[in-house]
Design an enzyme around this catalytic site. Sequence first.
Site, mmCIF file in Angstrom:
data_model
loop_
_atom_site.group_PDB
_atom_site.id
_atom_site.type_symbol
_atom_site.label_atom_id
_atom_site.label_comp_id
_atom_site.label_asym_id
_atom_site.label_seq_id
_atom_site.Cartn_x
_atom_site.Cartn_y
_atom_site.Cartn_z
ATOM 1 C CD GLU A 121 -105.620 4.877 25.494
ATOM 2 O OE1 GLU A 121 -106.737 4.670 26.015
ATOM 3 O OE2 GLU A 121 -104.700 4.031 25.500
ATOM 4 C CB ALA A 124 -102.626 6.349 27.071
ATOM 5 C CG MET A 125 -107.449 5.995 31.830
ATOM 6 S SD MET A 125 -107.952 4.256 31.696
ATOM 7 C CE MET A 125 -109.728 4.451 31.587
ATOM 8 C CG ASN A 168 -109.392 9.079 32.099
ATOM 9 O OD1 ASN A 168 -109.623 8.079 32.747
ATOM 10 N ND2 ASN A 168 -108.168 9.576 31.967
HETATM 11 N N1 B3K Z 1 -107.887 1.126 29.482
HETATM 12 C C1 B3K Z 1 -106.544 1.505 29.855
HETATM 13 C C2 B3K Z 1 -105.860 0.479 30.698
HETATM 14 C C3 B3K Z 1 -106.214 0.534 32.143
HETATM 15 C C4 B3K Z 1 -105.341 -0.380 32.926
HETATM 16 C C5 B3K Z 1 -105.746 -0.496 34.345
HETATM 17 N N2 B3K Z 1 -104.813 -1.275 35.110
HETATM 18 C C6 B3K Z 1 -105.696 1.790 28.663
HETATM 19 C C7 B3K Z 1 -106.164 1.228 27.385
HETATM 20 O O1 B3K Z 1 -106.241 0.042 27.185
HETATM 21 O O2 B3K Z 1 -106.470 2.010 26.518
HETATM 22 ZN ZN ZN Z 2 -107.524 0.075 25.567
#
Ligand code: B3K
Ligand code: ZN
Length: 889
Positions: A302, A266-267, A269
């Site tokens: 997240e 997941a991401m 954003n």
């Molecule tokens: N921050 C994203 C991971 C992004 C990976 C890019 N290759 C998910 C996380 O760690 O919550």
């Molecule tokens: Zn993370």
Amino acid sequence: MNIATPVTIYRKDYVAPGFWVDTVEMGFDLHPQRTHVATRITMRRNHDSAEKDLVLFGEDIKLLQLRMNGVNLKKSAYSLNKERLVISNAPDQVTLEIETAIAADKNTTMSGLYVSNGNFFTQCEAEGFRKITYFPDRPDVMASYTVMLRGDKKLYPVLLSNGNLIEQGDLDDGRHYAKWEDPFKKPSYLFALVAGKLVCQEEKYKLKSGRQVLLQVWVEEGNLDKTQHAMDSLKNSIRWDEERFGLELDLDRFMIVATSDFNMGAMENKGLNIFNTKYVLANSRVATDTDYAGIESVVGHEYFHNWTGNRVTCRDWFQLSLKEGLTVFRDQEFSGDLVGNETGRAVKRIEDVRVLRQLQFPEDAGPMAHPVRPDSFVEINNFYTVTVYEKGSEVVRMYYTLLGHEGFRKGMDLYFQRHDGHAVTCDDFRTAMADANGRDLKQFERWYSQAGTPHVKAHASYDANAKTYTLNLSQSCPKTAGQAKKLPFHIPVAVGLIDAEGNDIPLQLQGESAIATTKILELKEAQQSFVFINIDREVTPSILRNFSAPVILEYDYSDEQLAHLLAHDSDPFCRWEAGQRLAMRRSLNLVSAVQKGEALSLDDLFIQALRKTLNDQHLDPAFRELVLTLPSEVMIAEEMAIADPHSIHTARQFVRTTLAQHLKADLLQAYQDNLTPGKYSPDAQSAGKRALKNCALAYLVEWPDAATYALAHTQYQEAENMTDRIAALSAMLHCSSALDKAHSKTRKQVLAHFYKEFESEALVIDKWFTLQATAPTTDVEQVRALMQHKAFSMSNPNRARSLIFAFCNANPARFHAADGSGYALWSECVIALNKLNPQVAARLSRSMDRWTKYPKANQALMKAALQKVAATKKLSKDVLEVVTKALAA
Ligand code: B3K
Ligand code: ZN
């Protein structure tokens, strides 16, 4: 052979950006073949930077227009190559207007703007924003964003971006628009948009402060029956962060969107988290207890990034663990706290340690070993690793152990007080922890700079006359690529002493007055002695309680001591660990017996110790299941100088079969005692019962008679939830007797039935592939056959992982086939994936990390496969980095 040389980027070369960005306004005209993006960026010179040029990054996009302060820039006014656009002699105040075009439908990398099932998604971390527009795409550039989305109303009825929806309406030609404004400054990697046919479950939620927020979980039509658990997890996360860290949701609206095409979990954003469906969709019919727990922890993870990552972000990507290690720590604590009791917490802790040992310890001992804060990389996406995440979390946990609950909270409060709204470093975090507590944490920095898993050797001596118990601790750390010499770490070692009755005895260190049953010893030198006074009886040491540091502890326990700890230790981690040590010792002896062709046998002490645990009604079922689960084949391999997958498999299976034979009645009893009739609930107590019951079932079929096999078959047929259904199927497919002809017809039938029953549920079909990929009966040819199955697709990451990754990483005995056919399959798949999706390809490349650990004949074949990949034309830097590092081992 022609192998390209990758370009390395170093942490020491960090330079602040030449220009800061204040505002970003973007307009998207969404069209799969050609999305038009107009961006207006206001920038001002950073006079403190050594970088004098205005540097923008861009990749795989078409530049249509470039205007600076209202004037069209001629080609001669800037330089442009495949990676960057540089304007020299720019004035101090700049407004850039940039127009770009993107072929999102052709983007199979799932980074930047891409199309999945007709809908638009973005993924910008780490460097995907530059695939949308030219931009100083680096995390230390934080700006305010306003985003206008325009698209066909029928095809894209839902238009989402970060922050608040400030305007929407219709346009000509059946199109409509939505305008979003994010009230918080953010780095470009947190930008997101989603457009398409989606539906949502939404709820209004009242924060502790009384403010009301809107929570939404967006999914494709037909999936609204699977969003409740994600919504519940989100609400739990919001409440937990308020209570535990005093951190409130800063937005009026928080959205989660699920897509089936996603490179990772997941991401985070800002305000618009995008998720792999795997970590959103669940109901009892399609998701297992493990899936439910995974959703809870990823939704939490997240959400927690909103403060640790988004409000305070990373200065550069070398600092990745600043947000990831900390946020993993937070999500682990969240899951532990939610269970609400001490054993539940301990079970969660043990599960997390298991992941660390299974995945991170091998990474730290292999060619991709790197410090929690790496010094260099070729492709940053290769550094979203178990070291940065899981070891990073262990490093944060050590502050917690050293500073205590209150002290850690004080450190966190100071961290936010100092750095909210800024892009900072791991050192800033450490300094906040130290300053808030008046502690010297200088030496602690080595956890960030030195790679490799430290070894702690313990030696104990008891002086009955002086009534002293001396614990001698020494530390060392194996060398890793580029780091030959290591300096001593600052290691918290939690210790207890247990008497013959199994009780903790009060501990007092020489020269100290405090008395407790667990002491945190601070090991800072290469070697140190700790003397406990007033010890009037013989004791067994319980060392590294709660796994207080990510190290390998060596202590020469006798079997009797381990059985004693397994029966009595008040620290659940060490109690479990004692059982694991007993099992590991036997596994290694058995592997060597298999290799020598000797007769195999299992001793009574071990069998009785496990029997006692299995039948101990005072212990949580979940905990008993953990004890009954033997060290994995991967873990056994790590303990060996030369790993021999076939012998390891044979030895481990022998232990399973023998236990099944001797404990049959006990296992049957445990099976009956832990049924969970009635409505399904994923709570920890019920899940623990199912785990123990299904563990018992898996053992029972290892020593099968018609009745036990029928038990599995019946459970499969009558299961009312996916946990029980898949456990039964897995027991039937994965037991040793699956290698016999017996029941092969039944197995075929259930597999076919399972497929038919769940054909329309992608996540369940992933499970169907994985079950087969990891079965002891499945060889390379069968994997190839499964790749031809109409449901298989290489371009969907979840599906590729479910079959190819599962086979290469979780079926070692078959993957390492003597003829090298597993390696040939691996190289073909890496090369195929490299064309589609470099990030996923690079992950698969990692399956060969430990190639120098195998017998000579395998090594030769593995090396050839690595070289084949390395010499492939148009190899991405992602894959190139992994295979060149492996070949250098
Ligand atoms: N921050 C994203 C991971 C992004 C990976 C890019 N290759 C998910 C996380 O760690 O919550
Ligand atoms: Zn993370």
